[in-house]
Design a protein around this motif. Structure first.
Motif, PDB file in Angstrom:
ATOM      1  N   LEU A  79      34.032  28.095  30.651  1.00  8.42           N
ATOM      2  CA  LEU A  79      32.975  28.894  30.971  1.00  8.42           C
ATOM      3  C   LEU A  79      32.856  28.297  32.574  1.00  8.42           C
ATOM      4  O   LEU A  79      32.667  29.052  33.576  1.00  8.42           O
ATOM      5  N   PHE A  80      32.777  27.017  32.521  1.00 10.85           N
ATOM      6  CA  PHE A  80      32.046  26.186  33.815  1.00 10.85           C
ATOM      7  C   PHE A  80      33.406  26.774  34.866  1.00 10.85           C
ATOM      8  O   PHE A  80      32.874  27.176  36.155  1.00 10.85           O
ATOM      9  N   TYR A  81      34.392  26.347  34.725  1.00 11.42           N
ATOM     10  CA  TYR A  81      35.314  26.407  35.818  1.00 11.42           C
ATOM     11  C   TYR A  81      35.702  27.967  36.161  1.00 11.42           C
ATOM     12  O   TYR A  81      36.020  28.702  37.260  1.00 11.42           O
ATOM     13  N   ARG A  82      35.560  28.941  35.169  1.00 10.64           N
ATOM     14  CA  ARG A  82      35.449  30.450  35.367  1.00 10.64           C
ATOM     15  C   ARG A  82      34.718  30.845  36.137  1.00 10.64           C
ATOM     16  O   ARG A  82      35.014  31.545  37.462  1.00 10.64           O
ATOM     17  N   TRP A  83      33.558  30.272  36.183  1.00 12.86           N
ATOM     18  CA  TRP A  83      32.243  30.528  36.980  1.00 12.86           C
ATOM     19  C   TRP A  83      32.540  29.894  38.527  1.00 12.86           C
ATOM     20  O   TRP A  83      32.005  30.337  39.423  1.00 12.86           O
ATOM     21  N   HIS A  84      32.989  28.832  38.501  1.00 10.96           N
ATOM     22  CA  HIS A  84      32.847  27.879  39.905  1.00 10.96           C
ATOM     23  C   HIS A  84      34.403  27.565  40.432  1.00 10.96           C
ATOM     24  O   HIS A  84      33.992  27.058  41.808  1.00 10.96           O
ATOM     25  N   CYS A  85      35.206  27.791  39.845  1.00 12.45           N
ATOM     26  CA  CYS A  85      36.539  27.274  40.569  1.00 12.45           C
ATOM     27  C   CYS A  85      36.752  28.044  42.036  1.00 12.45           C
ATOM     28  O   CYS A  85      37.029  27.241  43.099  1.00 12.45           O
ATOM     29  N   GLU A  86      36.374  29.269  42.000  1.00 15.47           N
ATOM     30  CA  GLU A  86      36.373  30.069  43.273  1.00 15.47           C
ATOM     31  C   GLU A  86      35.602  29.351  44.370  1.00 15.47           C
ATOM     32  O   GLU A  86      35.889  28.858  45.737  1.00 15.47           O
ATOM     33  N   CYS A  87      34.412  29.115  44.208  1.00 15.42           N
ATOM     34  CA  CYS A  87      33.585  28.374  45.195  1.00 15.42           C
ATOM     35  C   CYS A  87      33.946  26.902  45.513  1.00 15.42           C
ATOM     36  O   CYS A  87      34.088  26.499  46.608  1.00 15.42           O
TER      37      CYS A  87
END
Length: 309
Positions: A252-260
């Motif tokens: 969940l964490f990287y799905r939400w934050h990888c882009e930024c």
């Protein structure tokens, strides 16, 4: 005794015993009441809402069904704190750590954003991009007026460090103030800045995210629970630890934050660090250790490959 009567009695007894074996367990229904965003433009809590929903699903077998409700009241951070104390209007919120909340509420000291909210990049006007590009020291950065919410913990840290902080109690108005040159820099968590620039693009097309500097202000986002609801706190902690162990948290964490994180190129920026008097850094790592926190010097692209497939 008549044989048929005896058989009926035995049959009835067996049915009753079997029936007892299959009676479903009766659980209390946990009711999580969370905060309302401060405006339609405020997307800061969406990740924490989804994580809480997954935590509940992860602990259904232990605690039973639960519901999540969003209060219909829009409240300041100070009012939310008071409401959390009595546990009526709201009973759980994900918020930046500070001593008052740590002592008066029930904190679950697991930094659910891995500390990235404390990696502050600056929203600026496009006309100032060269100004930021030529900064080579913290002292130079502090000479520029900066904006902050009046109840944000980062405001305290920046003022203590020597920044000239221009404040507003209204989230949306800070972008308007930046547009009108009331201050030069507006520090936002790397998880917030790009999304906010896009959200406010129509109103303030001249706003961009600086590409050269990251200011590290130690900051942990914890779930805080009303002291009147210790069962909810226990459930959140158990669910979080379980999700971290089985890998669902990182998914969940990287799905939400990888882009930024990929977009920000943190490992190629100048990094300055100041202390945060409202955050105990040892508490941030007390349960999960230092390796749980995001390291801005890493090449995030290689980490995100397996999460963005």
């Amino acid at each position: 005794m008549d044989f048929n009567l005896l058989r009926f009695c035995v049959y009835s007894l067996v049915l009753n015993l079997c029936g007892l074996a299959f009676v479903p367990r009766v659980y209390a229904v946990d009711k999580f009441v969370i905060n309302h965003s401060v405006s339609e433009s405020d997307q800061r809590y969406q990740y924490t809402y989804e994580l809480l929903d997954l935590i509940i699903n992860e602990t259904n077998a232990d605690f039973g069904d639960a519901s999540i409700e969003v209060t219909n009241l829009v409240m300041s951070r100070n009012r939310i704190f008071r409401s959390l104390q009595d546990g009526q209007t709201i009973n759980v919120m994900a918020e930046a750590s500070n001593e008052q909340w740590n002592t008066k509420l029930i904190p679950i000291p697991i930094p659910i954003r891995k500390g990235i909210q404390g990696l502050r990049v600056f929203i600026i006007k496009n006309e100032n991009k060269d100004l930021l590009a030529n900064i080579s020291s913290l002292e130079q950065l502090m000479m520029l007026q900066t904006g902050s919410g009046s109840q944000w913990s980062t405001r305290v840290a920046m003022k203590q460090a020597g920044f000239n902080v221009v404040e507003s109690a209204q989230y949306d108005s800070l972008f308007n103030m930046l547009s009108k040159r009331r201050f030069v820099t507006f520090g936002r968590g790397v998880n917030e800045a790009y999304q906010e620039v896009e959200l406010f693009q129509k109103l303030y097309p001249e706003l961009i995210v600086d590409e050269h500097i990251v200011l590290n202000i130690p900051l942990a986002t914890y779930y805080y629970v009303s002291p009147k609801k210790p069962r909810l706190a226990k459930r959140i902690k158990i669910g979080l630890l379980r999700m971290i162990e089985n890998g669902k948290f990182d998914q969940l964490f990287y799905r939400w934050h990888c882009e930024c994180l990929i977009r920000s190129l943190l490992n190629k920026r100048q990094l300055f660090k100041i202390t945060n008097p409202l955050v105990v850094e040892s508490q941030m790592t007390s349960i999960m250790g230092e390796d749980f926190l995001f390291n801005p010097s890493l090449d995030i692209s290689s980490i995100c490959e397996k999460y963005l497939e």
